[in-house]
Design a protein around this motif. Structure first.
Motif, PDB file in Angstrom:
ATOM      1  N   ARG A   1       0.849  -1.191   0.000  1.00 28.64           N
ATOM      2  CA  ARG A   1       0.000   0.000   0.000  1.00 28.64           C
ATOM      3  C   ARG A   1       0.883   1.238   0.000  1.00 28.64           C
ATOM      4  N   GLN A   2       0.317   2.291  -0.547  1.00 26.73           N
ATOM      5  CA  GLN A   2       1.018   3.571  -0.615  1.00 26.73           C
ATOM      6  C   GLN A   2       0.698   4.373   0.651  1.00 26.73           C
ATOM      7  N   VAL A   3       1.745   4.953   1.246  1.00 29.76           N
ATOM      8  CA  VAL A   3       1.555   5.799   2.426  1.00 29.76           C
ATOM      9  C   VAL A   3       2.319   7.105   2.224  1.00 29.76           C
ATOM     10  N   GLU A   4       1.795   8.159   2.821  1.00 32.45           N
ATOM     11  CA  GLU A   4       2.498   9.438   2.796  1.00 32.45           C
ATOM     12  C   GLU A   4       3.404   9.513   4.012  1.00 32.45           C
ATOM     13  N   VAL A   5       4.652   9.854   3.769  1.00 33.44           N
ATOM     14  CA  VAL A   5       5.638   9.960   4.842  1.00 33.44           C
ATOM     15  C   VAL A   5       6.247  11.365   4.763  1.00 33.44           C
ATOM     16  N   THR A   6       6.318  12.010   5.908  1.00 32.11           N
ATOM     17  CA  THR A   6       6.951  13.333   5.966  1.00 32.11           C
ATOM     18  C   THR A   6       8.372  13.158   6.467  1.00 32.11           C
ATOM     19  N   LYS A   7       9.312  13.602   5.600  1.00 25.86           N
ATOM     20  CA  LYS A   7      10.732  13.517   5.969  1.00 25.86           C
ATOM     21  C   LYS A   7      11.144  14.853   6.567  1.00 25.86           C
ATOM     22  N   PRO A   8      11.850  14.822   7.680  1.00 23.49           N
ATOM     23  CA  PRO A   8      12.249  16.083   8.331  1.00 23.49           C
ATOM     24  C   PRO A   8      13.277  16.858   7.487  1.00 23.49           C
ATOM     25  N   ALA A   9      13.374  18.088   7.790  1.00 29.82           N
ATOM     26  CA  ALA A   9      14.367  18.940   7.104  1.00 29.82           C
ATOM     27  C   ALA A   9      15.765  18.479   7.477  1.00 29.82           C
TER      28      ALA A   9
END
Length: 181
Positions: free
Chosen positions: A85-93
């Motif tokens: 499944r596709q998931v949205e992941v937020t990568k930190p700066a």
């Protein structure tokens, strides 16, 4: 025909009705009082109008008991499946780059899980006169098992269902069934 007699352990009796005497071809019937199961020997004697007698011995094996189905082991059958499944992941700066900002990206995650696809049944069918056949019923279908005939018949089968019914028939036609969840 002048006389038709039957002899058994319970005694001897005439089977021919008075209105059948003297005919060349006769009809007769009788009930046997015998144990529910076991070996019985009958002797039929027919005497014609000339006085000649013919005797026939009939050994019978009576079986009123159905076979016994014993389930020795019951195991679930599992299959490992995977799902992506596709998931949205937020990568930190990046802390080393003052101009970078957090980024949201799409990632594919794969997970494995087990699903029960059937059952594995190990058992034995026993009968004193002999097991004639064993079959399974599952999902509205009957599936005969290819097994040897005998007094004790072991079986092992994998069924593509979560429950089934084991059906056994002995040599005399007596039937037994056993549900396995």
């Amino acid at each position: 025909m002048q006389s038709v007699r039957v002899s058994s352990a319970q005694g001897e009796r005439e089977l021919l009705a008075a209105d059948e005497r003297g005919k060349k071809l006769v009809s007769f019937k009788f009930r046997l009082e015998a144990p529910q199961s076991g070996q019985v020997e009958l002797t039929l004697s027919a005497t014609n109008t000339a006085g000649l007698t013919r005797t026939l011995k009939l050994p019978l094996l009576l079986d009123a008991r159905p076979p016994v189905i014993k389930i020795e082991r019951l195991e679930p059958v599992y299959e490992t499946r995977t799902r992506s499944r596709q998931v949205e992941v937020t990568k930190p700066a990046d802390p080393n780059d003052p101009t970078s900002a957090p980024q949201t990206v799409q990632e594919t995650r794969t997970e494995s899980f087990q699903v029960q696809t059937g059952i594995r049944i190990t058992g034995k069918v026993s009968d004193d006169t002999g097991v004639d056949r064993v079959a399974l019923e599952y999902g509205g279908r009957f599936s005969p098992l290819s097994l040897p005939k005998g007094k004790d018949v072991p079986f092992f089968v994998e069924v593509p269902a979560k429950s089934a019914t084991v059906i056994a028939v002995d040599a005399a036609g007596n039937r037994a069934s056993r549900d396995v969840p």
